[in-house]
Design an enzyme around this catalytic site. Structure first.
Site, PDB file in Angstrom:
ATOM      1  N   TYR A 224       0.830  -1.211   0.000  1.00  0.00           N
ATOM      2  CA  TYR A 224       0.000   0.000   0.000  1.00  0.00           C
ATOM      3  C   TYR A 224       0.861   1.256   0.000  1.00  0.00           C
ATOM      4  CZ  TYR A 224      -4.351  -2.562   0.622  1.00  0.00           C
ATOM      5  OH  TYR A 224      -5.434  -3.379   0.428  1.00  0.00           O
TER       6      TYR A 224
ATOM      7  N   GLU B  27      -7.851  -7.437   5.457  1.00  0.00           N
ATOM      8  CA  GLU B  27      -6.989  -8.458   4.862  1.00  0.00           C
ATOM      9  C   GLU B  27      -6.191  -9.207   5.922  1.00  0.00           C
ATOM     10  OE1 GLU B  27      -4.983  -6.035   1.946  1.00  0.00           O
ATOM     11  OE2 GLU B  27      -6.942  -5.548   1.068  1.00  0.00           O
TER      12      GLU B  27
END
Length: 396
Positions: free
Chosen positions: A98, A140
């Protein structure tokens, strides 16, 4: 929740950012793959990059999340976030990635919007990004924990135990763990990723629904060959090369289109290869002796293109309150099928029916719209779409 100082900035700049999202995401992927070509080779779907669908899906998710922050500041679009997180987990995405996405996404925003990106604007949209990213990272992490694997370590070698030609362009594979251990549990309706090494050395990944009930000693996936280059490069490779005894890398199961607990009535509506998660659900309902009302609706081009057609009929007939409705564009000699496209407006659906939809996006839009028009609550309609979700935000 957005900070008080960021809310007016995001609201004021949303039209400009939203209007340029297609350019921003195109430039983002260009920057990302220039810096990290291995991501295009071994993680991202090259077909969806080539046809622009992944770019559209990313733009849609960013816009939907920003709008949700402004219109519903006390809540999050959890349906959308869950769908994205399951797909990310099925690819083995990690929290560290990310940061890489952030670097190149904000570089793209500055390149496209130029001087309009003041420090104040950059800070506000940075907040939007990390609110979304951190929410996904948290979901996640939970998915990896539930799967019993370290972050991103989703892959296991599996041996092809059986191969069955279902139709001219559809083949099913029965998979077992290469080390002989039992296959992990999954929830009916979930999918796995399959990673194959292609002739150019790329290790491309695609998702396929598990098309038989959990609890069996082996898994089954059903793969439809997708024409086009590179759109169908993995399905074409599996059709041409995957044989009994071969080993392929398969992920842990993920996906949030799963059967609900309880005894409420169900509608399972599918089109084409979208029937595969429904087969797992039906197989599970039969094997567990469920007696709830189940209406099954399926649309296909013809009896010859309908994969697992006989199995679908057998499973529905085994349910005490199961009914089946099939539409073929070319019904041929099948007297039990209707001609044309699926029409759920004519179905007798019990009060309180929960609907599960899977198939191409036009099918999903039509069926969802028809269900809403007949009074089905939006919260009772769930869907799975194969490929990038170009409908992100519809249920946010």
């Amino acid at each position: 929740m957005l900070s008080e100082q960021s809310i007016p900035v995001v609201r004021a700049t949303l039209p400009a950012v939203g209007g340029a999202l297609d350019q921003i995401t195109e430039r983002f992927y260009g920057r990302l793959f220039e810096a990290h070509p291995e991501l295009l080779r071994d993680l991202f779907n090259r077909g969806n990059q080539a046809n622009g669908e992944q770019r559209q899906a990313l733009a849609g998710s960013i816009a939907a999340f920003a709008v949700a922050l402004l219109e519903n500041p006390g809540s999050r679009p959890d349906v959308m976030l869950s769908r994205i997180a399951h797909k990310h987990a099925s690819l083995g995405v990690t929290a560290e990635q990310y940061k890489v996405v952030h670097q190149h996404l904000f570089g793209a925003i500055v390149e496209v919007l130029g001087d309009a990106v003041t420090p104040e604007v950059a800070q506000a949209w940075d907040e939007v990004y990390w609110l979304m990213a951190n929410a996904l990272i948290a979901v996640e992490a939970r998915l990896y924990q539930e799967a019993g694997v370290p972050e991103g370590a989703i892959w296991r070698p599996m041996e092809i135990a059986e191969r069955h030609e279902e139709t001219a362009d559809t083949v099913s594979f029965v998979l077992r763990n290469a080390d002989g251990t039992p296959t992990p549990a999954f929830r009916p309706g979930q999918y796995v990723s399959v990673q194959v090494t292609l002739p150019d050395g790329a290790r491309q990944i695609r998702q396929y629904s598990l098309s038989a009930a959990p609890g069996r000693p082996q898994w089954r996936i059903t793969v439809k060959r997708v024409d086009g280059d590179p759109a169908g490069e993995v399905s074409s490779w599996l059709h041409a090369h995957a044989s009994v005894g071969d080993t392929v890398d398969v992920s842990a199961p993920f996906g949030d289109l799963v059967l609900p607990e309880g005894d409420g009535p169900l509608l399972l509506a599918s089109a084409g290869i979208g029937s595969t998660p429904m087969l797992a659900m039906l197989d599970h309902l039969v094997s567990t002796g469920e007696t709830r009302p189940v209406v099954v609706a399926h649309a296909d081009r013809s009896p010859e293109t309908h994969a697992h057609a006989a199995e679908l009929r057998r499973l529905v007939e085994a349910l005490p309150q199961g009914t089946l409705h099939v539409w073929y564009e070319e019904p041929g000699e099948d007297p039990s099928a209707l001609r044309g496209r699926a029409d759920v407006t004519a179905l007798d659906l019990p009060e309180g029916t929960t609907a599960y939809l899977c198939g191409p996006l036009p099918f999903l839009r039509t069926v969802r719209g028809d269900l809403l028009s007949r009074g089905t609550a939006a919260s009772d309609i769930h869907y799975e779409v194969f490929g990038p979700d170009l409908w992100l935000g519809a249920e946010a």
